[in-house]
Scaffold this motif. Structure first.
Motif, PDB file in Angstrom:
ATOM      1  N   GLY A  45       0.800  -1.216   0.000  1.00 31.05           N
ATOM      2  CA  GLY A  45       0.000   0.000   0.000  1.00 31.05           C
ATOM      3  C   GLY A  45       0.831   1.263   0.000  1.00 31.05           C
ATOM      4  N   TYR A  46       2.114   1.151  -0.363  1.00 29.13           N
ATOM      5  CA  TYR A  46       2.981   2.322  -0.379  1.00 29.13           C
ATOM      6  C   TYR A  46       2.536   3.312  -1.448  1.00 29.13           C
ATOM      7  CZ  TYR A  46       6.431  -0.383   2.338  1.00 29.13           C
ATOM      8  OH  TYR A  46       7.073  -1.111   3.297  1.00 29.13           O
ATOM      9  N   ASN A  47       2.777   4.564  -1.181  1.00 33.61           N
ATOM     10  CA  ASN A  47       2.533   5.612  -2.163  1.00 33.61           C
ATOM     11  C   ASN A  47       3.615   5.521  -3.244  1.00 33.61           C
ATOM     12  OD1 ASN A  47       0.762   7.630  -2.829  1.00 33.61           O
ATOM     13  ND2 ASN A  47       1.904   9.234  -1.815  1.00 33.61           N
ATOM     14  N   PRO A  48       3.296   5.884  -4.492  1.00 32.55           N
ATOM     15  CA  PRO A  48       4.347   5.954  -5.505  1.00 32.55           C
ATOM     16  C   PRO A  48       5.455   6.908  -5.060  1.00 32.55           C
ATOM     17  CG  PRO A  48       2.183   6.152  -6.517  1.00 32.55           C
ATOM     18  CD  PRO A  48       1.978   6.231  -5.042  1.00 32.55           C
ATOM     19  N   GLU A  49       6.652   6.710  -5.606  1.00 31.33           N
ATOM     20  CA  GLU A  49       7.787   7.559  -5.232  1.00 31.33           C
ATOM     21  C   GLU A  49       7.484   9.027  -5.513  1.00 31.33           C
ATOM     22  OE1 GLU A  49      12.004   8.534  -7.182  1.00 31.33           O
ATOM     23  OE2 GLU A  49      11.818   6.441  -6.510  1.00 31.33           O
ATOM     24  N   VAL A  50       7.760   9.866  -4.541  1.00 29.35           N
ATOM     25  CA  VAL A  50       7.569  11.309  -4.701  1.00 29.35           C
ATOM     26  C   VAL A  50       8.791  12.031  -4.149  1.00 29.35           C
ATOM     27  CG1 VAL A  50       5.042  11.240  -4.602  1.00 29.35           C
ATOM     28  CG2 VAL A  50       6.351  11.496  -2.483  1.00 29.35           C
ATOM     29  N   LYS A  51       9.011  13.215  -4.646  1.00 29.98           N
ATOM     30  CA  LYS A  51      10.055  14.094  -4.120  1.00 29.98           C
ATOM     31  C   LYS A  51       9.440  15.487  -4.028  1.00 29.98           C
ATOM     32  CE  LYS A  51      13.981  11.537  -6.114  1.00 29.98           C
ATOM     33  NZ  LYS A  51      14.659  11.185  -4.868  1.00 29.98           N
ATOM     34  N   LEU A  52       8.879  15.778  -2.873  1.00 30.95           N
ATOM     35  CA  LEU A  52       8.227  17.075  -2.736  1.00 30.95           C
ATOM     36  C   LEU A  52       8.431  17.657  -1.345  1.00 30.95           C
ATOM     37  CD1 LEU A  52       5.358  16.695  -0.996  1.00 30.95           C
ATOM     38  CD2 LEU A  52       4.614  15.674  -3.142  1.00 30.95           C
ATOM     39  N   LYS A  53       8.429  18.960  -1.323  1.00 28.39           N
ATOM     40  CA  LYS A  53       8.566  19.718  -0.081  1.00 28.39           C
ATOM     41  C   LYS A  53       7.386  20.669   0.011  1.00 28.39           C
ATOM     42  CE  LYS A  53      11.615  23.171   2.101  1.00 28.39           C
ATOM     43  NZ  LYS A  53      12.865  23.934   1.924  1.00 28.39           N
ATOM     44  N   LEU A  54       6.553  20.470   1.010  1.00 30.56           N
ATOM     45  CA  LEU A  54       5.419  21.376   1.202  1.00 30.56           C
ATOM     46  C   LEU A  54       5.922  22.714   1.727  1.00 30.56           C
ATOM     47  CD1 LEU A  54       2.530  19.246   2.760  1.00 30.56           C
ATOM     48  CD2 LEU A  54       3.156  19.571   0.364  1.00 30.56           C
TER      49      LEU A  54
END
Length: 353
Positions: free
Chosen positions: A308-317
């Motif tokens: 159930g992992y989220n797809p790979e992301v690279k983000l900074k809120l």
């Protein structure tokens, strides 16, 4: 009952934000998700503010299990108005309501893939029912607790403000949560526009600290549990996902800033910009907190879909919008993990007694 680490952190929160809580003097607040991690500590913060500043805030909570609520709040349950029911059903409340904090949601990532229909309808039907209640009660403020997952994924590293959106695949069952939150946000803003309700959205990044259940299966809890049990942290991916995090303490403060001072029909990121880190580096950070050096990071690559992992992301809120209301984070990532490990270790001992 809350452990001493939760109580200490909430007392600090209340002491540091006296003026914020004074905005709620004699107001009546309705909270969903009140037995969850964040919701329960919001309730504790309001109870603590009442005792510390004599604010006489009326607190009504919606819970599915009265027994669970009693186990969490103990004797303080007498200070609360408790409505027992399911957020997916129509909710009726006899008393007046000034503010609604709507946090009820499925949060277990395995449920997103194993129970995607339940995930969607808990978010969407629950939000609709709370907005209908808001209409009836002519509220002063409403905040929907949303998620960074509404942003989807971006190509490469991305600094994300409230107006940025990436790719999200609706044909993937894992998107049940993300798409559900997107629809809940759209529904909330639609109610605000059509019925002139003061609705705001708080988009939370992954949030943790003292109070996390020992059996919690989210990545931060898995890492903390490995240190406590002196087992290796096993990563099933390269751990290249990067994002920022937030302490429960700072998230609660942020939620209250949005509720009280935020602009209607606006969304606000709630995160600590300084905590940006990859999953792999976060695992290494947690192992460094183990003085015995018994825990190491190892890799066992597997199909991430079954977890159930989220797809790979690279983000900074980015949080400038929230900071412009007067909010600022106070807890760094090592301190968040230290509090988490202490609290989970205490919870493990309590379970085994």
């Amino acid at each position: 009952m809350f452990d001493k680490y939760v109580v200490t952190e909430i007392e600090a929160l209340v002491s540091e934000n006296k003026e914020l809580f004074e905005h709620l003097h004699t107001k009546k607040i309705f909270i969903t998700g009140a037995t969850g991690l964040i919701g329960s500590q919001i309730v504790l913060a309001l109870l603590t503010a009442n005792k510390k500043y004599n604010l006489n805030i009326g607190i009504t909570i919606l819970v599915r299990s009265l027994l669970k609520a009693k186990s969490i709040f103990g004797d303080d349950i007498a200070e609360l108005q408790v409505v027992e029911g399911d957020v997916r059903d129509r909710i009726e409340v006899a008393d007046s309501i000034d503010y609604i904090i709507h946090g009820a949601s499925i949060t277990n990532s395995l449920d997103f893939v194993q129970k995607p229909v339940d995930t969607i309808f808990t978010v969407v039907d629950g939000t609709r029912n709370m907005l209908e209640l808001a209409k009836v009660k002519s509220i002063t403020g409403f905040v929907l607790l949303s998620s960074l997952e509404v942003y989807g994924s971006f190509n490469g590293q991305k600094d994300v403000s409230e107006d940025d959106f990436g790719y999200l695949n609706p044909a993937n069952a894992r998107s049940s949560y993300s798409e559900g939150k997107r629809l809940a946000e759209s529904l909330s803003i639609s109610y605000a526009t059509q019925y002139h309700l003061p609705v705001k959205v708080a988009r939370l990044c992954q949030t943790f600290g003292p109070g996390v259940n020992y059996e919690d299966n989210r990545v931060f809890a898995q890492f903390a549990r490995s240190v406590i049990e002196k087992k290796d942290i096993v990563l099933h991916t390269a751990g290249s996902t990067e994002r920022n995090y937030c302490s429960i303490k700072d998230a609660i403060t942020g939620i209250l800033y949005v509720l009280i001072l935020g602009q209607s029909e606006e969304a606000y990121n709630v995160a600590n910009e300084d905590t940006l880190i990859s999953i792999k580096d976060m695992a290494e950070l947690v192992t460094s907190l183990d003085e015995s050096s018994a825990t190491k990071v190892v890799f066992d690559f597997q199909d991430i879909n079954k977890f159930g992992y989220n797809p790979e992301v690279k983000l900074k809120l980015l949080t400038k919008k929230l900071e412009n209301l007067g909010w600022k984070p106070t807890v760094d990532l090592p301190t968040i993990f230290t509090g988490l490990i202490q609290s989970m270790r205490h919870g493990r001992v309590t379970q085994n007694e």
